[in-house]
Design an enzyme around this catalytic site. Structure first.
Site: not given
Length: 331
Positions: A74, A145, A228-229, A301
């Protein structure tokens, strides 16, 4: 069986959306994490090009899964000013390659896949790490998201209430309007992040570089999906919260340099001994996840290439089965 022709299946975003749904994505992503936990994948950490004067970056994410015999890469960007230009903040293209010849099998929009597989990762994490009696979800951030995160959660738990907060109250209103169409729950908008933290499962989906969720706001037993990170220097959670929690990462190498743990890790506030497990290890039964109802669990994540690969392969197989997409000659 692969057909050795030098053409490529092109799938635009509408094609991808026509064959994907969250239940299918959850199944694919959970299996991807399972194989990752068993160390049956090749997945170098994502590499970055930083375009500082344009407030953006470009990332490449290759992977190979041995059991499924699939491979691909990707290419994805994050440009924070894109919304002002009428473009998505995140855009992506995914290439699936034949493991037999190396030839590209398909090129497809990866933007929607990125949204879906990231949401699915949060859903899988909550399935294995949240308390079984979790009913109240807190949302810090209500962007694109946040929508797929909540959609995925609704597939793995019975949501009764959603508490939400964001910088622009109109975004909370549109978020509630959109999500009420797919989730039967009460939605309440809160003025402060502290009020949102009074929940069972907390979802953070902001691009901030200074903590906005303080340790003293989070009660025992909470599960947190820290989404978010995803790049160096980003963090959403108070390091003191990390110190009192069970930390589960998607991938220890990648999280160390670009996940929620990257800043406290680089400054020595936490060390590798503070990282309890990778999510795949929990799914594969190699390590325990939540150890008690009082445990605070955090899923860090960063987004793994294998999540894209298994989801893109699922899209490709369904598109071939249904005759969707265009065939383009490569040479």
């Amino acid at each position: 069986m692969e057909c050795f022709l030098m053409d490529v299946l092109w799938l635009e975003q509408s094609d991808v959306k026509s064959v994907i749904d969250m239940s299918l994505t959850l199944d694919a992503v959970e299996h991807g994490f399972f194989e990752h936990g068993l160390k049956k994948v090749q997945m170098p950490p994502k590499s970055y090009l930083y375009f500082n004067k344009h407030n953006g970056d470009l990332r490449t994410m290759p992977s190979f899964m041995e059991e499924q015999d699939i491979a691909g890469v990707k290419i994805v960007n994050v440009h924070t000013n894109n919304r002002e230009k009428g473009l998505p903040t995140v855009m992506a293209v995914i290439v699936l390659n034949s493991t037999q010849t190396g030839a590209p099998l398909a090129v497809m929009d990866g933007t929607h896949i990125t949204d879906m597989r990231t949401g699915a990762a949060g859903g899988v994490a909550a399935k294995y790490l949240a308390r079984n009696d979790s009913r109240v979800v807190g949302m810090v951030g209500t962007g694109g998201q946040a929508r797929t995160q909540l959609l995925a959660l609704s597939k793995v738990m019975d949501i009764e209430e959603v508490k939400m907060t964001c910088r622009n109250i109109s975004h909370c209103t549109s978020f509630e309007s959109d999500m009420k169409q797919v989730i039967d729950a009460d939605f309440t908008s809160k003025d402060s992040i502290r009020d949102v933290c009074d929940c069972d499962v907390l979802i953070t989906t902001t691009p901030v570089r200074k903590p906005l969720v303080m340790s003293e706001w989070v009660r025992e037993g909470t599960h947190i999906n820290a989404i978010g990170a995803d790049a160096r220097g980003k963090q959403e959670l108070d390091p003191a919260l990390l110190k009192r929690s069970t930390i589960i990462v998607d991938d220890i190498v990648q999280a160390s340099h670009s996940g929620e743990i990257n800043v406290p890790f680089s400054t020595g506030i936490i060390s590798q001994s503070d990282i309890h497990a990778e999510l795949g290890e929990v799914i594969a039964g190699i390590k325990q996840g939540r150890r008690s109802d009082d445990d605070i669990t955090i899923f860090d994540s960063t987004g793994l290439a294998i999540q894209d690969l298994v989801t893109a392969n699922m899209v490709y197989m369904r598109a071939v089965e249904l005759g969707i997409g265009k065939r383009l000659k490569l040479f």
